[in-house]
Design a protein around this motif. Structure first.
Motif, PDB file in Angstrom:
ATOM      1  N   TYR A  50      32.062  31.123  41.748  1.00 40.58           N
ATOM      2  CA  TYR A  50      31.393  30.954  43.039  1.00 40.58           C
ATOM      3  C   TYR A  50      32.358  30.262  43.999  1.00 40.58           C
ATOM      4  O   TYR A  50      32.367  29.029  44.101  1.00 40.58           O
ATOM      5  N   THR A  76      31.579  27.250  46.464  1.00 48.06           N
ATOM      6  CA  THR A  76      31.373  25.889  45.965  1.00 48.06           C
ATOM      7  C   THR A  76      32.395  25.480  44.912  1.00 48.06           C
ATOM      8  O   THR A  76      32.399  24.319  44.483  1.00 48.06           O
ATOM      9  N   GLY A 116      32.578  37.128  39.563  1.00 54.21           N
ATOM     10  CA  GLY A 116      31.859  36.466  40.634  1.00 54.21           C
ATOM     11  C   GLY A 116      31.064  37.452  41.461  1.00 54.21           C
ATOM     12  O   GLY A 116      31.228  38.673  41.341  1.00 54.21           O
ATOM     13  N   PRO A 117      30.210  36.961  42.343  1.00 52.82           N
ATOM     14  CA  PRO A 117      29.343  37.850  43.128  1.00 52.82           C
ATOM     15  C   PRO A 117      30.096  38.736  44.108  1.00 52.82           C
ATOM     16  O   PRO A 117      29.551  39.742  44.562  1.00 52.82           O
ATOM     17  N   ARG A 139      24.895  35.229  43.752  1.00 54.02           N
ATOM     18  CA  ARG A 139      24.852  34.962  45.176  1.00 54.02           C
ATOM     19  C   ARG A 139      26.099  34.164  45.565  1.00 54.02           C
ATOM     20  O   ARG A 139      26.859  33.726  44.692  1.00 54.02           O
ATOM     21  N   PRO A 140      26.344  33.928  46.851  1.00 58.08           N
ATOM     22  CA  PRO A 140      27.540  33.166  47.231  1.00 58.08           C
ATOM     23  C   PRO A 140      27.614  31.783  46.588  1.00 58.08           C
ATOM     24  O   PRO A 140      28.695  31.285  46.287  1.00 58.08           O
ATOM     25  N   GLU A 141      26.445  31.144  46.384  1.00 60.06           N
ATOM     26  CA  GLU A 141      26.378  29.858  45.700  1.00 60.06           C
ATOM     27  C   GLU A 141      25.595  30.023  44.399  1.00 60.06           C
ATOM     28  O   GLU A 141      24.831  30.985  44.257  1.00 60.06           O
ATOM     29  N   PRO A 142      25.750  29.093  43.451  1.00 61.48           N
ATOM     30  CA  PRO A 142      25.057  29.223  42.157  1.00 61.48           C
ATOM     31  C   PRO A 142      23.579  28.869  42.266  1.00 61.48           C
ATOM     32  O   PRO A 142      23.107  27.847  41.753  1.00 61.48           O
TER      33      PRO A 142
END
Length: 293
Positions: free
Chosen positions: A22, A25, A60-61, A239-242
Motif C-alpha cells: 500500500y 501508507t 498491491g492494489p 484499496r489505496p490504503e489498507p
C-alpha cells in the motif's frame, strides 16, 4: 532466502515481507500478515466451512488484481479443500479452517470473499446480505440512512440485521436466517430493495443500471444468489490504503455525518476489538437466525 515460519505445527514459507503493498501508507506485506494473525480469532469463525474466493493483488492494489476460485497451484496438502457445485461443472475450492491456512492464504495477498451458505449445504443460504453501494456524489453517509430503513424493515419480519463497512465506499448489512434455498433469500431481498426504492425514491435504486445510480444508493440484493460472494468480515481490501471491512455499531451508523467516520484501517481494528469484540458474532449463532416470511 524465504523465511520459514511454524504456525501451530505447520511450516510456512512467508515471502517478501518488506514489500510495500500500500504505497499511500507504506504498509508492507509483513504488516498484512501481522494484521491477519491478530484478527484471526474473529475472522476465522466467519470463514469456517465457507468456500473462499480469493481476490488477489500480489503487487498491491495498483498492480494486477484477479479472482482465484479454484485451489491455487502449490496449495499445501494440509489446507482443506472441498468440491463445490457450479453450473459449468464442479470445482475444488479452499476452506480456510484454521490459523495455518489463514496465514498461508494471507501470504498470497488476497481479499477473502465467501458465499451465504456453508459447504455442507451448497445453495442453502443461512445469511442474507445487502451491499449498499453509493453513486457519486452520494457516500457512505447516504448508505447509513438506507441501512437504518432496511434494519427497521427487516426487524418487522423478525430478522435482526448487523452492519459492517465494505472496506471500500459503501456499507454491508448481514442477517442470520434459517437455512432456505438461496433463490428464496434472493427473492425476499429484492422485494425489500424495491420497497426501499418506493419509500426513498430520491435516494435508493434497486436496479444495476449505472446511468441511474449517480447520487443514489444502489441496494444490491443479488449477492444472495448461490453463485455470488461478498467480502468476508475483517478482510483487508485492495484499496489505496489498507482498509478493513469492519463491523460497526448501529449508533455509529446513525451518527455518521462524514465518510471518514466509517473508514477503518488495519491499525484501527485492535482497539475496536478491545472495545466491542466481534459485533457480528450473533451471525454465527443458529439460535439468532430469523425465519423468512
Amino acid at each position: 532466502m524465504t523465511p520459514i515460519t511454524e504456525v501451530e505445527g505447520r511450516r510456512l514459507a512467508l515471502s517478501n515481507l518488506e514489500k510495500v503493498l500500500y504505497p499511500a501508507t507504506g504498509f508492507t506485506k509483513g504488516e498484512v500478515l501481522h494484521y491477519y494473525a491478530t484478527a484471526a480469532d474473529v475472522l476465522l469463525p466467519h470463514l469456517r466451512d465457507r468456500p473462499v474466493s480469493f481476490l488477489r493483488y500480489p503487487d498491491g492494489p495498483d498492480g494486477q488484481v484477479f479472482f482465484t476460485k479454484n485451489v491455487p497451484p502449490g496449495t499445501p496438502e494440509w489446507v482443506t479443500a472441498a468440491e463445490v457445485p457450479r453450473s459449468e461443472g464442479p470445482a475444488r475450492m479452499v476452506l480456510v479452517q484454521d490459523l495455518p491456512s489463514l496465514m498461508w492464504a494471507a501470504n498470497l495477498v488476497t481479499e477473502f470473499h465467501t458465499p451465504q451458505w456453508l459447504i455442507g449445504a451448497p445453495g442453502e443460504a443461512d445469511r442474507l446480505v445487502f451491499d449498499l453501494d453509493p453513486g457519486v456524489p452520494a457516500s457512505v453517509v447516504e448508505c447509513c440512512e438506507v441501512a437504518l430503513w432496511l434494519r427497521e424493515r427487516l426487524a418487522a419480519d423478525g430478522i435482526e440485521a448487523y452492519a459492517k463497512t465494505s472496506g471500500s465506499k459503501g456499507l454491508h448489512l448481514a442477517a442470520a436466517v434459517r437455512p432456505v434455498p438461496s433463490e428464496q433469500v434472493t427473492e425476499y431481498a429484492k422485494e425489500l430493495a424495491v420497497e426501499a426504492e418506493q419509500a426513498m425514491p430520491r435516494l435508493v435504486i434497486h436496479r444495476m443500471t449505472r446511468s441511474l445510480r449517480p447520487g443514489k444508493v444502489f441496494v444490491d440484493w443479488s449477492q444472495n444468489a448461490a453463485r455470488k460472494t461478498t467480502a468476508t468480515p475483517y478482510t483487508l481490501r485492495a484499496r489505496p490504503e489498507p482498509t478493513v471491512s469492519a463491523p460497526v455499531t448501529w449508533e455509529e451508523v446513525a451518527d455518521c455525518r462524514s465518510p471518514d467516520a466509517l473508514t477503518f484501517l488495519a491499525r484501527d481494528l485492535a482497539p475496536r476489538l478491545q472495545d466491542y469484540g466481534d459485533l457480528l458474532a450473533p451471525l454465527l449463532d443458529p439460535n439468532q437466525a430469523g425465519a423468512l416470511p
